[in-house]
Design a protein around this motif. Structure first.
Motif, mmCIF file in Angstrom:
data_model
loop_
_atom_site.group_PDB
_atom_site.id
_atom_site.type_symbol
_atom_site.label_atom_id
_atom_site.label_comp_id
_atom_site.label_asym_id
_atom_site.label_seq_id
_atom_site.Cartn_x
_atom_site.Cartn_y
_atom_site.Cartn_z
ATOM 1 N N VAL A 173 5.127 8.005 3.457
ATOM 2 C CA VAL A 173 5.154 7.950 2.000
ATOM 3 C C VAL A 173 5.591 9.293 1.422
ATOM 4 C CG1 VAL A 173 3.716 7.694 -0.052
ATOM 5 C CG2 VAL A 173 3.426 6.131 1.880
ATOM 6 N N ILE A 174 5.034 10.367 1.985
ATOM 7 C CA ILE A 174 5.382 11.705 1.534
ATOM 8 C C ILE A 174 6.868 11.954 1.711
ATOM 9 C CG2 ILE A 174 5.183 14.120 2.245
ATOM 10 C CD1 ILE A 174 2.180 13.616 2.583
ATOM 11 N N ASN A 175 7.368 11.519 2.844
ATOM 12 C CA ASN A 175 8.788 11.669 3.101
ATOM 13 C C ASN A 175 9.633 10.995 2.024
ATOM 14 O OD1 ASN A 175 11.260 11.237 5.382
ATOM 15 N ND2 ASN A 175 9.950 13.037 5.509
ATOM 16 N N ALA A 176 9.262 9.770 1.697
ATOM 17 C CA ALA A 176 10.014 9.035 0.678
ATOM 18 C C ALA A 176 9.883 9.712 -0.686
ATOM 19 C CB ALA A 176 9.507 7.596 0.612
ATOM 20 N N ALA A 214 9.505 12.855 -1.240
ATOM 21 C CA ALA A 214 10.337 14.056 -1.233
ATOM 22 C C ALA A 214 11.815 13.695 -1.368
ATOM 23 C CB ALA A 214 10.094 14.845 0.053
ATOM 24 N N GLN A 215 12.236 12.663 -0.641
ATOM 25 C CA GLN A 215 13.651 12.296 -0.664
ATOM 26 C C GLN A 215 14.065 11.727 -2.007
ATOM 27 O OE1 GLN A 215 14.811 10.010 2.785
ATOM 28 N NE2 GLN A 215 14.864 11.905 3.959
ATOM 29 N N ASN A 216 13.110 11.261 -2.774
ATOM 30 C CA ASN A 216 13.438 10.750 -4.102
ATOM 31 C C ASN A 216 13.164 11.779 -5.193
ATOM 32 O OD1 ASN A 216 14.252 7.714 -4.055
ATOM 33 N ND2 ASN A 216 12.679 7.943 -2.494
ATOM 34 N N GLY A 217 12.893 12.989 -4.774
ATOM 35 C CA GLY A 217 12.824 14.077 -5.738
ATOM 36 C C GLY A 217 11.530 14.204 -6.518
ATOM 37 N N TYR A 218 10.500 13.502 -6.107
ATOM 38 C CA TYR A 218 9.236 13.600 -6.841
ATOM 39 C C TYR A 218 8.433 14.828 -6.434
ATOM 40 C CZ TYR A 218 10.001 8.900 -8.593
ATOM 41 O OH TYR A 218 10.523 7.813 -9.226
ATOM 42 N N ILE A 219 8.502 15.165 -5.157
ATOM 43 C CA ILE A 219 7.717 16.294 -4.670
ATOM 44 C C ILE A 219 8.598 17.248 -3.871
ATOM 45 C CG2 ILE A 219 5.642 14.860 -4.523
ATOM 46 C CD1 ILE A 219 5.968 14.803 -1.520
ATOM 47 N N SER A 220 8.101 18.474 -3.737
ATOM 48 C CA SER A 220 8.756 19.441 -2.862
ATOM 49 C C SER A 220 7.837 19.680 -1.678
ATOM 50 C CB SER A 220 8.969 20.759 -3.594
ATOM 51 O OG SER A 220 9.647 20.535 -4.808
ATOM 52 N N THR A 221 8.431 19.774 -0.517
ATOM 53 C CA THR A 221 7.627 20.013 0.676
ATOM 54 C C THR A 221 8.000 21.355 1.272
ATOM 55 O OG1 THR A 221 9.231 18.931 2.118
ATOM 56 C CG2 THR A 221 7.503 17.554 1.170
ATOM 57 N N LEU A 222 7.023 21.972 1.849
ATOM 58 C CA LEU A 222 7.252 23.260 2.516
ATOM 59 C C LEU A 222 6.723 23.153 3.929
ATOM 60 C CD1 LEU A 222 8.222 26.179 2.085
ATOM 61 C CD2 LEU A 222 5.869 26.758 1.476
ATOM 62 N N THR A 266 0.835 -1.207 0.000
ATOM 63 C CA THR A 266 0.000 0.000 0.000
ATOM 64 C C THR A 266 0.867 1.252 0.000
ATOM 65 O OG1 THR A 266 -0.254 -0.327 2.373
ATOM 66 C CG2 THR A 266 -2.096 -0.937 0.994
ATOM 67 N N ARG A 267 2.077 1.131 0.462
ATOM 68 C CA ARG A 267 3.044 2.236 0.316
ATOM 69 C C ARG A 267 3.060 2.754 -1.112
ATOM 70 N NH1 ARG A 267 6.923 -0.717 2.833
ATOM 71 N NH2 ARG A 267 7.939 -1.258 0.883
ATOM 72 N N THR A 268 3.310 1.847 -2.041
ATOM 73 C CA THR A 268 3.384 2.224 -3.448
ATOM 74 C C THR A 268 2.042 2.773 -3.915
ATOM 75 O OG1 THR A 268 4.959 0.430 -3.770
ATOM 76 C CG2 THR A 268 3.989 1.406 -5.747
ATOM 77 N N ASN A 269 0.998 2.112 -3.497
ATOM 78 C CA ASN A 269 -0.353 2.540 -3.855
ATOM 79 C C ASN A 269 -0.603 3.976 -3.381
ATOM 80 O OD1 ASN A 269 -3.129 2.572 -4.396
ATOM 81 N ND2 ASN A 269 -3.326 0.394 -3.957
ATOM 82 N N LEU A 270 -0.275 4.255 -2.135
ATOM 83 C CA LEU A 270 -0.486 5.596 -1.604
ATOM 84 C C LEU A 270 0.412 6.615 -2.299
ATOM 85 C CD1 LEU A 270 -0.907 5.117 2.253
ATOM 86 C CD2 LEU A 270 -2.646 5.321 0.469
ATOM 87 N N ALA A 271 1.609 6.219 -2.637
ATOM 88 C CA ALA A 271 2.506 7.133 -3.353
ATOM 89 C C ALA A 271 1.859 7.577 -4.662
ATOM 90 C CB ALA A 271 3.845 6.446 -3.616
ATOM 91 N N MET A 272 1.269 6.638 -5.372
ATOM 92 C CA MET A 272 0.641 6.979 -6.647
ATOM 93 C C MET A 272 -0.585 7.870 -6.443
ATOM 94 S SD MET A 272 2.451 5.980 -9.083
ATOM 95 C CE MET A 272 1.258 6.651 -10.227
ATOM 96 N N ARG A 273 -1.377 7.560 -5.429
ATOM 97 C CA ARG A 273 -2.553 8.403 -5.160
ATOM 98 C C ARG A 273 -2.127 9.829 -4.835
ATOM 99 N NH1 ARG A 273 -6.302 4.720 -1.112
ATOM 100 N NH2 ARG A 273 -5.841 2.710 -2.101
ATOM 101 N N THR A 274 -1.074 9.925 -4.032
ATOM 102 C CA THR A 274 -0.572 11.255 -3.661
ATOM 103 C C THR A 274 -0.138 12.028 -4.904
ATOM 104 O OG1 THR A 274 0.184 10.435 -1.523
ATOM 105 C CG2 THR A 274 1.177 12.470 -2.332
ATOM 106 N N LEU A 275 0.620 11.363 -5.754
ATOM 107 C CA LEU A 275 1.101 12.045 -6.956
ATOM 108 C C LEU A 275 -0.060 12.449 -7.856
ATOM 109 C CD1 LEU A 275 4.246 9.855 -7.762
ATOM 110 C CD2 LEU A 275 4.193 12.186 -6.854
ATOM 111 N N MET A 276 -1.049 11.587 -7.972
ATOM 112 C CA MET A 276 -2.224 11.930 -8.789
ATOM 113 C C MET A 276 -2.940 13.135 -8.203
ATOM 114 S SD MET A 276 -4.001 8.417 -10.183
ATOM 115 C CE MET A 276 -3.683 7.256 -8.879
ATOM 116 N N GLY A 318 3.021 22.759 2.798
ATOM 117 C CA GLY A 318 2.278 21.803 1.993
ATOM 118 C C GLY A 318 3.192 21.124 0.992
ATOM 119 N N LEU A 319 2.583 20.456 0.021
ATOM 120 C CA LEU A 319 3.344 19.698 -0.964
ATOM 121 C C LEU A 319 2.967 20.129 -2.364
ATOM 122 C CD1 LEU A 319 2.224 16.192 0.331
ATOM 123 C CD2 LEU A 319 3.937 17.637 1.388
#
Lengths: 164, 164
Positions: free
Chosen positions: B44-47, B49-57, B5-15, B63-64
């Motif tokens: 998931v958000i942390n991962a 961000a650390q892999n360069g997909y999102i920026s966090t503030l 579900t980690r991967t699943n949530l990562a995709m939902r977040t990106l969408m 926010g993201l």
DNA sequence: AAAAAGATATCTCTAAAATACATGTTATCA
DNA sequence: TGATAACATGTATTTTAGAGATATCTTTTT
């Protein structure tokens, strides 16, 4: 995303039987040569028999053998069979789905295509492909001919009708 | 064989971030609209961000948001990233392998090909493909414009440099 | 300084896979 | 025909890793 060892053991068992073509092989022998727990293997063997891949013979000189030609057993069919009861993701489960975007989720359809590609490759490979000409594998999985190995023991070459 | 579900949530977040293109979105908002546990999502958000997909503030109006163009984010790369730490089978692990046939196992090479086919499909799909023109998805994941929704609240439209 | 957001480490819970156990059934052989 | 050796099968236990919860810290804005 990890393969269940159930499926893994099922494939090892089939490879072992394919190497010992036609001969009856005992569960304990498979467990030993495949590095598997005998108890876990018992359940896998049961499932293989109930799905028509192998024939089992009970009794003192019992054992297992393939019930179909190794050409007819594709890796894909075995995987589909053994992975069937574990849905790949929440949105592939039967009951109610909690993911709010499920009805319009294109990831879901993408995953279906990716899984189809995965199984598509496995469908093109049969037991024969895994075993044929693989001498190293034969060395590991081939059991001594019982007629020779069992000289002086109580075991004889069996000839009986098998179930499934 | 089941997706984490980690991967699943990562995709939902990106969408969700892709739908709310460019706008800052709070973790709590994603958790709500994606049907996820806020705690699990945090990891998931942390991962991501650390892999360069999102920026966090951080901070009060944090926010993201996506840190790359949605065209540049393929489903395959995200999956490879999030499924990397879970070997697909025992024989793909790093340490010592207990399976006796591993050195000559053609199933292993077959699995590699099948996995390549699986990821190959995912590589051809980007975030844009999942989101573009998907009006139903927009209805579910699009958050009200903060400028309008937050009228009368303390929140303002932020403009700051972001990490990662 | 206070409040609101994310960062991150650690702990606990839980579900499912793996394993073990126990009993039953079948077949052979002395 | 009774003992033995094999598989059948249901149940129980153990283990493990994913998921979730908690707590503390840092950062930023007001």
């Amino acid at each position: 995303m990890r393969l269940t060892t159930r499926t893994n053991l099922a494939m090892r068992t089939l490879m072992c039987l394919a190497v010992n073509d036609g001969k009856l092989v005992r569960k304990s022998e498979i467990a030993k040569s495949c590095g598997a727990s005998e108890n876990h293997l018992a359940q896998v063997i049961n499932a293989l028999a109930q799905n028509g891949y192998i024939s089992t013979l009970r009794g003192r000189s019992g054992g297992l053998r393939l019930s179909r030609d190794a050409h007819e057993i594709s890796v894909g069919s075995v995987f589909r069979c053994f992975e069937a009861d574990l849905p790949f993701a929440e949105c592939f489960e039967n009951g109610e789905i909690k993911c709010p975007i499920s009805p319009c989720c294109r990831l879901q359809t993408t995953l279906k295509r990716a899984l189809a590609a995965f199984y598509g490759v496995l469908d093109t490979v049969t037991l024969v492909d895994l075993v044929d000409g693989n001498t190293e594998l034969h060395d590991i999985l081939s059991l001594s001919d019982p007629v020779i190995a069992m000289l002086g023991t109580t075991r004889a070459a069996p000839e009986a009708k098998m179930q499934a």
